[in-house]
Design a protein around this motif. Structure first.
Motif, PDB file in Angstrom:
ATOM      1  N   LEU A  36      21.549 -10.860  -2.618  1.00  0.00           N
ATOM      2  CA  LEU A  36      22.175 -11.545  -3.517  1.00  0.00           C
ATOM      3  C   LEU A  36      23.161 -10.107  -4.282  1.00  0.00           C
ATOM      4  CD1 LEU A  36      19.249 -13.168  -4.759  1.00  0.00           C
ATOM      5  CD2 LEU A  36      21.293 -14.473  -4.186  1.00  0.00           C
ATOM      6  N   ASN A  37      24.648 -10.262  -4.624  1.00  0.00           N
ATOM      7  CA  ASN A  37      25.331  -9.660  -4.851  1.00  0.00           C
ATOM      8  C   ASN A  37      25.430  -9.003  -6.468  1.00  0.00           C
ATOM      9  OD1 ASN A  37      25.980  -7.629  -2.148  1.00  0.00           O
ATOM     10  ND2 ASN A  37      26.273  -9.989  -1.526  1.00  0.00           N
ATOM     11  N   LYS A  38      25.363  -8.414  -7.357  1.00  0.00           N
ATOM     12  CA  LYS A  38      25.781  -8.445  -8.304  1.00  0.00           C
ATOM     13  C   LYS A  38      27.208  -9.330  -8.512  1.00  0.00           C
ATOM     14  CE  LYS A  38      22.115  -5.726 -10.361  1.00  0.00           C
ATOM     15  NZ  LYS A  38      22.096  -4.346 -10.869  1.00  0.00           N
ATOM     16  N   THR A  39      27.634  -9.953  -9.662  1.00  0.00           N
ATOM     17  CA  THR A  39      29.183  -9.564 -10.205  1.00  0.00           C
ATOM     18  C   THR A  39      29.210  -9.117 -11.031  1.00  0.00           C
ATOM     19  OG1 THR A  39      28.879 -11.866 -11.612  1.00  0.00           O
ATOM     20  CG2 THR A  39      28.889 -12.330  -8.940  1.00  0.00           C
ATOM     21  N   SER A  40      30.603  -9.226 -11.777  1.00  0.00           N
ATOM     22  CA  SER A  40      31.169  -8.330 -12.989  1.00  0.00           C
ATOM     23  C   SER A  40      29.786  -9.528 -14.219  1.00  0.00           C
ATOM     24  CB  SER A  40      32.251  -8.382 -13.797  1.00  0.00           C
ATOM     25  OG  SER A  40      32.739 -10.152 -13.453  1.00  0.00           O
ATOM     26  N   LYS A  41      29.340 -10.363 -13.972  1.00  0.00           N
ATOM     27  CA  LYS A  41      29.146 -11.666 -15.536  1.00  0.00           C
ATOM     28  C   LYS A  41      27.831 -11.231 -16.074  1.00  0.00           C
ATOM     29  CE  LYS A  41      28.949 -16.537 -15.925  1.00  0.00           C
ATOM     30  NZ  LYS A  41      28.466 -17.497 -14.422  1.00  0.00           N
ATOM     31  N   GLU A  42      27.453 -10.704 -17.096  1.00  0.00           N
ATOM     32  CA  GLU A  42      26.268 -10.697 -17.686  1.00  0.00           C
ATOM     33  C   GLU A  42      25.496 -11.291 -17.150  1.00  0.00           C
ATOM     34  OE1 GLU A  42      23.549  -8.093 -18.553  1.00  0.00           O
ATOM     35  OE2 GLU A  42      25.438  -7.176 -18.531  1.00  0.00           O
ATOM     36  N   THR A  43      24.188 -11.019 -17.056  1.00  0.00           N
ATOM     37  CA  THR A  43      22.933 -12.256 -16.530  1.00  0.00           C
ATOM     38  C   THR A  43      21.880 -12.711 -17.263  1.00  0.00           C
ATOM     39  OG1 THR A  43      22.954 -11.435 -14.743  1.00  0.00           O
ATOM     40  CG2 THR A  43      21.173 -12.830 -14.460  1.00  0.00           C
ATOM     41  N   PRO A  44      22.414 -13.606 -18.296  1.00  0.00           N
ATOM     42  CA  PRO A  44      21.244 -14.004 -19.247  1.00  0.00           C
ATOM     43  C   PRO A  44      19.694 -14.298 -19.259  1.00  0.00           C
ATOM     44  CG  PRO A  44      23.183 -15.539 -19.160  1.00  0.00           C
ATOM     45  CD  PRO A  44      22.881 -14.746 -18.275  1.00  0.00           C
ATOM     46  N   GLU A  45      18.557 -13.573 -19.594  1.00  0.00           N
ATOM     47  CA  GLU A  45      17.376 -13.310 -19.527  1.00  0.00           C
ATOM     48  C   GLU A  45      16.657 -14.622 -19.448  1.00  0.00           C
ATOM     49  OE1 GLU A  45      13.768 -11.520 -19.053  1.00  0.00           O
ATOM     50  OE2 GLU A  45      15.815 -10.912 -19.841  1.00  0.00           O
ATOM     51  N   ASP A  46      17.768 -15.757 -19.808  1.00  0.00           N
ATOM     52  CA  ASP A  46      17.040 -16.968 -19.330  1.00  0.00           C
ATOM     53  C   ASP A  46      16.957 -17.394 -17.897  1.00  0.00           C
ATOM     54  OD1 ASP A  46      19.300 -17.812 -20.396  1.00  0.00           O
ATOM     55  OD2 ASP A  46      18.847 -19.488 -20.458  1.00  0.00           O
ATOM     56  N   ILE A  47      18.828 -16.671 -17.417  1.00  0.00           N
ATOM     57  CA  ILE A  47      18.362 -16.936 -16.126  1.00  0.00           C
ATOM     58  C   ILE A  47      18.207 -16.214 -15.123  1.00  0.00           C
ATOM     59  CG2 ILE A  47      20.830 -16.688 -13.924  1.00  0.00           C
ATOM     60  CD1 ILE A  47      20.879 -19.344 -15.873  1.00  0.00           C
ATOM     61  N   THR A  48      17.278 -15.426 -16.263  1.00  0.00           N
ATOM     62  CA  THR A  48      16.524 -14.223 -15.232  1.00  0.00           C
ATOM     63  C   THR A  48      15.131 -14.985 -14.637  1.00  0.00           C
ATOM     64  OG1 THR A  48      18.221 -12.251 -15.203  1.00  0.00           O
ATOM     65  CG2 THR A  48      16.451 -12.059 -14.827  1.00  0.00           C
ATOM     66  N   VAL A  49      15.004 -15.376 -15.645  1.00  0.00           N
ATOM     67  CA  VAL A  49      13.506 -16.291 -15.518  1.00  0.00           C
ATOM     68  C   VAL A  49      13.135 -17.231 -14.726  1.00  0.00           C
ATOM     69  CG1 VAL A  49      11.900 -17.307 -17.068  1.00  0.00           C
ATOM     70  CG2 VAL A  49      12.744 -15.324 -18.161  1.00  0.00           C
ATOM     71  N   ALA A  50      14.756 -18.014 -14.806  1.00  0.00           N
ATOM     72  CA  ALA A  50      14.703 -19.223 -14.324  1.00  0.00           C
ATOM     73  C   ALA A  50      15.063 -18.963 -12.677  1.00  0.00           C
ATOM     74  CB  ALA A  50      15.761 -19.785 -15.059  1.00  0.00           C
ATOM     75  N   HIS A  51      15.329 -17.567 -12.411  1.00  0.00           N
ATOM     76  CA  HIS A  51      15.434 -17.403 -10.912  1.00  0.00           C
ATOM     77  C   HIS A  51      13.954 -16.474 -11.055  1.00  0.00           C
ATOM     78  CE1 HIS A  51      16.220 -14.150  -7.830  1.00  0.00           C
ATOM     79  NE2 HIS A  51      16.017 -13.434  -8.082  1.00  0.00           N
ATOM     80  N   GLY A  52      13.203 -15.816 -11.402  1.00  0.00           N
ATOM     81  CA  GLY A  52      11.705 -15.691 -10.750  1.00  0.00           C
ATOM     82  C   GLY A  52      10.908 -17.044 -10.960  1.00  0.00           C
ATOM     83  N   GLU A  92      21.169 -21.446  -3.431  1.00  0.00           N
ATOM     84  CA  GLU A  92      22.947 -22.354  -3.419  1.00  0.00           C
ATOM     85  C   GLU A  92      21.504 -22.986  -5.191  1.00  0.00           C
ATOM     86  OE1 GLU A  92      25.407 -24.387  -1.777  1.00  0.00           O
ATOM     87  OE2 GLU A  92      26.334 -22.435  -0.487  1.00  0.00           O
ATOM     88  N   LEU A  93      20.695 -23.308  -4.288  1.00  0.00           N
ATOM     89  CA  LEU A  93      19.642 -23.770  -5.860  1.00  0.00           C
ATOM     90  C   LEU A  93      19.196 -22.587  -6.588  1.00  0.00           C
ATOM     91  CD1 LEU A  93      17.886 -26.536  -3.920  1.00  0.00           C
ATOM     92  CD2 LEU A  93      19.558 -26.966  -5.231  1.00  0.00           C
ATOM     93  N   ASP A  94      19.355 -21.683  -6.474  1.00  0.00           N
ATOM     94  CA  ASP A  94      19.255 -20.588  -7.064  1.00  0.00           C
ATOM     95  C   ASP A  94      19.843 -20.341  -8.185  1.00  0.00           C
ATOM     96  OD1 ASP A  94      18.343 -17.467  -7.697  1.00  0.00           O
ATOM     97  OD2 ASP A  94      17.675 -17.237  -5.564  1.00  0.00           O
ATOM     98  N   PRO A  95      19.630 -20.123  -9.572  1.00  0.00           N
ATOM     99  CA  PRO A  95      19.687 -20.451 -10.368  1.00  0.00           C
ATOM    100  C   PRO A  95      20.608 -18.555 -10.886  1.00  0.00           C
ATOM    101  CG  PRO A  95      17.477 -20.866 -11.571  1.00  0.00           C
ATOM    102  CD  PRO A  95      17.555 -20.300  -9.462  1.00  0.00           C
ATOM    103  N   PHE A  96      21.053 -17.730 -10.118  1.00  0.00           N
ATOM    104  CA  PHE A  96      21.547 -17.045  -9.858  1.00  0.00           C
ATOM    105  C   PHE A  96      22.760 -17.702  -9.025  1.00  0.00           C
ATOM    106  CE2 PHE A  96      18.718 -12.552  -9.846  1.00  0.00           C
ATOM    107  CZ  PHE A  96      18.486 -12.649 -12.221  1.00  0.00           C
ATOM    108  N   VAL A  97      22.509 -18.099  -8.155  1.00  0.00           N
ATOM    109  CA  VAL A  97      23.990 -18.396  -7.292  1.00  0.00           C
ATOM    110  C   VAL A  97      24.490 -19.541  -7.898  1.00  0.00           C
ATOM    111  CG1 VAL A  97      24.870 -19.218  -5.034  1.00  0.00           C
ATOM    112  CG2 VAL A  97      23.048 -17.175  -5.339  1.00  0.00           C
ATOM    113  N   SER A  98      23.865 -20.449  -8.243  1.00  0.00           N
ATOM    114  CA  SER A  98      24.154 -21.624  -9.112  1.00  0.00           C
ATOM    115  C   SER A  98      25.502 -21.275 -10.617  1.00  0.00           C
ATOM    116  CB  SER A  98      23.282 -22.839  -9.159  1.00  0.00           C
ATOM    117  OG  SER A  98      22.227 -22.615  -9.955  1.00  0.00           O
ATOM    118  N   GLY A  99      24.413 -20.444 -11.415  1.00  0.00           N
ATOM    119  CA  GLY A  99      25.476 -19.723 -12.345  1.00  0.00           C
ATOM    120  C   GLY A  99      26.349 -18.580 -12.298  1.00  0.00           C
ATOM    121  N   ASN A 100      26.268 -18.964 -10.886  1.00  0.00           N
ATOM    122  CA  ASN A 100      27.500 -17.697 -10.964  1.00  0.00           C
ATOM    123  C   ASN A 100      27.013 -15.840 -11.004  1.00  0.00           C
ATOM    124  OD1 ASN A 100      29.279 -19.766  -9.527  1.00  0.00           O
ATOM    125  ND2 ASN A 100      30.252 -20.610 -11.105  1.00  0.00           N
ATOM    126  N   TYR A 101      26.185 -15.939 -11.583  1.00  0.00           N
ATOM    127  CA  TYR A 101      25.720 -14.792 -11.710  1.00  0.00           C
ATOM    128  C   TYR A 101      25.826 -13.727 -10.610  1.00  0.00           C
ATOM    129  CZ  TYR A 101      24.407 -16.821 -15.314  1.00  0.00           C
ATOM    130  OH  TYR A 101      25.065 -17.754 -17.241  1.00  0.00           O
TER     131      TYR A 101
END
Length: 115
Positions: A36-52, A92-101
């Motif tokens: 999972l490669n980081k994009t330039s888009k800042e990841t909100p805390e709620d997306i990080t929690v959803a990913h977990g 693609e179901l992972d919130p990091f990926v589906s949200g383009n983070y």
């Protein structure tokens, strides 16, 4: 643990659906490593929690074997999937990926040690 060749068939049955025995008698579990490669888009805390939560649910469902951050690039997840296409659908179901983070790369991995 050393497995005598006569016992490989019994051991083989206890492995994941993607497991098989090669011509040399080595038991192999087919898994998919996802970077999972980081994009330039800042990841909100709620997306990080959803990913977990997503990874925890997938681990409890026996689809995620290992996961964790990798320095510099983002993270890695090892999926126990029946095909690369199934692994792709799970990623693609992972919130990091589906949200383009995160962008991702999938690699087939034939695990032979640590089964």
């Amino acid at each position: 643990m050393i497995i005598h060749p006569k016992n490989v068939a019994a051991y083989h049955c206890e492995l994941s659906v993607g497991a098989f025995q090669n011509k040399k008698g080595v038991v192999i579990s087919l898994r998919y490593v996802v970077l999972l490669n980081k994009t330039s888009k800042e990841t909100p805390e709620d997306i990080t929690v959803a990913h977990g939560h997503y990874l925890k649910d997938m681990h409890e469902g026996k689809k995620v074997v290992y996961s964790g951050p990798l320095e510099k690039i983002g993270g890695m997840v090892v999926y126990d999937a029946n095909s690369k296409e199934e692994a792709r659908k799970l990623v693609e179901l992972d919130p990091f990926v589906s949200g383009n983070y995160r962008e991702y790369e999938i690699y087939e991995w034939k695990q032979t040690i640590g089964l």
